[in-house]
Design a protein around this motif. Structure first.
Motif, PDB file in Angstrom:
ATOM      1  N   VAL A 337       0.849  -1.193   0.000  1.00 30.02           N
ATOM      2  CA  VAL A 337       0.000   0.000   0.000  1.00 30.02           C
ATOM      3  C   VAL A 337       0.883   1.241   0.000  1.00 30.02           C
ATOM      4  O   VAL A 337       1.684   1.438   0.920  1.00 30.02           O
ATOM      5  CB  VAL A 337      -0.951   0.008   1.210  1.00 30.02           C
ATOM      6  N   ALA A 338       0.734   2.063  -1.024  1.00 33.20           N
ATOM      7  CA  ALA A 338       1.528   3.291  -1.131  1.00 33.20           C
ATOM      8  C   ALA A 338       0.792   4.490  -0.556  1.00 33.20           C
ATOM      9  O   ALA A 338       1.396   5.366   0.055  1.00 33.20           O
ATOM     10  CB  ALA A 338       1.892   3.558  -2.592  1.00 33.20           C
ATOM     11  N   VAL A 339      -0.538   4.554  -0.758  1.00 32.75           N
ATOM     12  CA  VAL A 339      -1.346   5.673  -0.260  1.00 32.75           C
ATOM     13  C   VAL A 339      -2.693   5.137   0.204  1.00 32.75           C
ATOM     14  O   VAL A 339      -3.333   4.353  -0.499  1.00 32.75           O
ATOM     15  CB  VAL A 339      -1.592   6.747  -1.354  1.00 32.75           C
ATOM     16  N   ASN A 340      -3.120   5.557   1.386  1.00 34.45           N
ATOM     17  CA  ASN A 340      -4.477   5.325   1.878  1.00 34.45           C
ATOM     18  C   ASN A 340      -5.194   6.651   1.916  1.00 34.45           C
ATOM     19  O   ASN A 340      -4.673   7.627   2.465  1.00 34.45           O
ATOM     20  CB  ASN A 340      -4.449   4.715   3.287  1.00 34.45           C
ATOM     21  N   VAL A 341      -6.384   6.712   1.345  1.00 37.08           N
ATOM     22  CA  VAL A 341      -7.162   7.948   1.355  1.00 37.08           C
ATOM     23  C   VAL A 341      -8.416   7.719   2.182  1.00 37.08           C
ATOM     24  O   VAL A 341      -9.351   7.044   1.743  1.00 37.08           O
ATOM     25  CB  VAL A 341      -7.539   8.395  -0.083  1.00 37.08           C
ATOM     26  N   GLY A 342      -8.415   8.253   3.416  1.00 40.17           N
ATOM     27  CA  GLY A 342      -9.592   8.141   4.258  1.00 40.17           C
ATOM     28  C   GLY A 342     -10.699   9.069   3.808  1.00 40.17           C
ATOM     29  O   GLY A 342     -11.876   8.767   3.935  1.00 40.17           O
ATOM     30  N   GLN A 343     -10.322  10.206   3.282  1.00 39.55           N
ATOM     31  CA  GLN A 343     -11.304  11.154   2.770  1.00 39.55           C
ATOM     32  C   GLN A 343     -10.653  12.137   1.827  1.00 39.55           C
ATOM     33  O   GLN A 343      -9.831  12.950   2.221  1.00 39.55           O
ATOM     34  CB  GLN A 343     -11.963  11.906   3.916  1.00 39.55           C
ATOM     35  N   GLN A 344     -10.911  11.996   0.580  1.00 37.03           N
ATOM     36  CA  GLN A 344     -10.598  12.932  -0.503  1.00 37.03           C
ATOM     37  C   GLN A 344      -9.150  12.961  -0.971  1.00 37.03           C
ATOM     38  O   GLN A 344      -8.904  13.013  -2.148  1.00 37.03           O
ATOM     39  CB  GLN A 344     -11.034  14.358  -0.142  1.00 37.03           C
ATOM     40  N   ARG A 345      -8.167  12.947  -0.064  1.00 39.11           N
ATOM     41  CA  ARG A 345      -6.796  13.030  -0.573  1.00 39.11           C
ATOM     42  C   ARG A 345      -5.817  12.430   0.418  1.00 39.11           C
ATOM     43  O   ARG A 345      -6.059  12.384   1.632  1.00 39.11           O
ATOM     44  CB  ARG A 345      -6.396  14.479  -0.861  1.00 39.11           C
TER      45      ARG A 345
END
Length: 616
Positions: A337-345
């Motif tokens: 996983v490189a990026v997790n977006v919880g909300q919008q960005r």
């Protein structure tokens, strides 16, 4: 796996136009992965065949009265071009060749002097003594110089110049700071131009003056009229004396990662937790040449799953900036996983090997306050941040700025944040000369001045607002708000940070026939009239303090900074040549430069009147 989740923040307005171009977050700060060079300036080996006018120095000083004069102090760290009528000098050309580059440096103009920075030796950002100019042109400081065609009629030979948005220039003999973000032209192996050069951004003395300017060809005086993938840095040296220091170059010359074999599947529904999409039938699927939210025909409650290969040509650390408007999701590269977006960005930094790496991106659109928008930007070793998706990018909550110009003498009261201090009784004074200042009614002090446009009142008037505004031009700060006048038991006594024991009482201000304020207050049972006016030729501020009533041992604190030096009689340079302070009339009082808690202070005893000028 569960999606990270958080509620939609209260007070965040709905986005009416989700389509926006992602700003280059890496242009001036975010992307620190590229190859950065700081020239030591201990010798001239970075340049080829430097002429005799180019010299190294430990320091340099200008002259406000004499054209073309810069005086050098022996040493290294400053690059200076010292010219005169008999020795006009020549340009300085680097051995290094560059393509895409960010350039940042300090420079000092001699009075009346002219120079320029040529990217790739072909595209000039003008450097000029434009002190006091109100409506700058392409040939003024910070302008993108004109192209030139001798075959055109007189008066039409110059064309396609780009004036700076405002004049953010400082006076000759002061250090100015410029940042330039340049995108080189794209040419194929046969030298054919595929895309023109572009000035992505020019920031002068903290103010953006050029953005996204496409150049159809080299400007006047270029090394050549051809356009190439790389060329030298060139400093103009045949138009007057100029000095440079703190030269930093960040180059972007490495191949970009590519997304290949990109496939997508669209699933209808609102997924609070991530299901096993392999076990669900998609509502739509196919292949795509680019990441985009437009492949879904749904406006809300759907999930797009992209899979493919990220082809990385050079191993290293990569930054990812993922925007998923009104949604959440994740991005996986090489099964991590490189990026997790919880909300919008969200952002992520990953070390990647060279090669073809498995890629997956999930965008779950679950909120209905905006249209779908997906954006992915990448920065890496020697790679400026770029969009690897289409331009339908999550833009957050776009706000049209509420800008206040001063076509006539203008006063606006607001809160004003000066570093970490909120000035709650700030009076902002603007002028059509574009020399402006903020006066603190609680302290009887000018806390800041700036050249250029007046105020950005967005924080005060957008939505509920917070009561504050901020300067729109090139800002000069005068330190923490503190009493301007005070009695001292001796010239070495500490300056107090509050008004206790002074009897300070603000009396507001009165306006003259031109709507210019005179501030009034009482202190030590005396009345003070405080008058500030714009100087002739827009050179700065002239201030006169009159005290009605005798106050023994009264002093005025004219300036504070980490460095205060004498430039000439009654003329001082403050904060490493950030501005001049000139004492015009101090009666019989003699100015004192003293140490105070690791800083310097400039004090002068006051009897009934003192006047001085701030030149910047």
């Amino acid at each position: 796996m569960k999606f990270p989740f958080s509620c939609f923040p209260p007070g965040l307005k709905r986005v009416t136009n989700a389509k926006a171009i992602l700003l280059f977050a890496g242009a001036f700060g975010y992307n620190v992965l590229a190859a950065q060079t700081t020239l030591p300036l201990t010798d001239l080996s970075f340049f080829k065949s430097p002429g005799s006018t180019w010299k190294l120095a430990g320091d340099v000083k200008g002259d406000l009265e004499k054209n073309g004069v810069l005086t050098l102090t022996p040493g290294t760290g400053v690059l200076a071009n010292i010219t005169d009528f008999n020795n006009p000098g020549q340009d300085l050309v680097s051995n290094m060749q560059h393509g895409d580059v960010d350039l940042e440096l300090d420079y000092m103009m001699a009075k009346g002097s002219n120079s320029g920075i040529y990217l790739q030796g072909r595209y000039e950002i003008q450097l000029l003594d434009s002190w006091g100019v109100v409506n700058p042109k392409a040939g003024d400081n910070g302008g993108i110089y004109e192209r030139w065609n001798e075959g055109k009629p007189e008066g039409q030979k110059g064309y396609e110049g780009h004036a700076p948005r405002q004049n953010a220039s400082r006076a000759p003999g002061l250090w100015q700071h410029i940042k330039i973000s340049f995108q080189a032209p794209r040419v194929n192996s046969n030298g054919l131009k595929l895309e023109g050069a572009k000035i992505l951004r020019v920031e002068l003395n903290g103010v953006s003056i050029q953005e996204n300017v496409e150049l159809s060809g080299p400007t006047r005086g270029a090394l050549g009229n051809d356009e190439v993938a790389s060329g030298p840095l060139r400093l103009q040296g045949d138009h007057g004396s100029v000095a440079f220091r703190n030269i930093k170059l960040t180059t972007y010359d490495k191949p970009r990662p590519e997304l290949i074999d990109l496939k997508y599947k669209v699933y209808k529904g609102k997924f609070e937790t991530q299901p096993d999409f392999k076990k669900l039938p998609p509502d739509a699927e196919g292949s795509s040449v680019i990441l985009s939210s437009n492949i879904s025909k749904l406006e809300n409650e759907f999930t797009i799953v992209y899979t493919g290969t990220l082809r990385v040509k050079e191993a290293g650390d990569y930054n990812f900036n993922l925007s998923l408007l009104a949604g959440r999701g994740s991005m996986t590269i090489n099964n991590n996983v490189a990026v997790n977006v919880g909300q919008q960005r969200g952002r992520g930094k990953v070390t990647l090997p060279a090669g073809d790496l498995p890629f997956q991106l999930i965008y779950s659109k679950i909120f209905d306050f905006a249209k779908p928008a997906l954006g992915l930007a990448i920065a890496g070793p020697g790679i400026r941040e770029y969009l690897i998706s289409d331009a339908n990018v999550a833009s957050g909550d776009p706000i049209d700025p509420i800008l206040i110009n001063a076509p006539v003498n203008t006063i606006l009261r607001s809160f004003m944040d000066v570093d970490t201090v909120r000035v709650t009784h700030a009076v902002n004074v603007g002028s059509p000369s574009e020399v402006n200042y903020t006066y603190d009614l609680d302290k009887g002090m000018i806390v800041q001045a700036w050249r250029g446009r007046f105020l950005d009142a967005t924080p005060m008037w957008h939505s509920r607002g917070d009561g504050s505004s901020r300067p729109s031009g090139s800002l000069l700060k005068f330190g923490k708000p503190i009493m301007a006048l005070q009695t001292l038991s001796s010239p070495t006594a500490s300056w107090s940070f509050d008004t206790a024991g002074t009897g300070y009482r603000p009396k507001g201000y009165i306006l003259d026939a031109s709507d210019r304020p005179t501030f009034r207050y009482q202190i030590y049972n005396a009345m003070v009239n405080d008058v500030t006016r714009i100087m002739d030729k827009n050179e700065g501020l002239h201030r006169e303090i009159s005290v009605v009533g005798a106050v023994p041992n009264l002093y005025m604190r004219l300036a504070e900074g980490f460095k205060i030096e004498t430039s000439a009689e009654n003329l001082y340079l403050v904060n490493d040549k950030s501005y001049y302070l000139r004492i015009d009339d101090s009666g019989t009082g003699k100015a004192i430069i003293r140490d105070s808690n690791g800083h310097k202070e400039l004090l002068v005893p006051v009897q009934s009147k003192i006047s001085y000028s701030i030149l910047f």
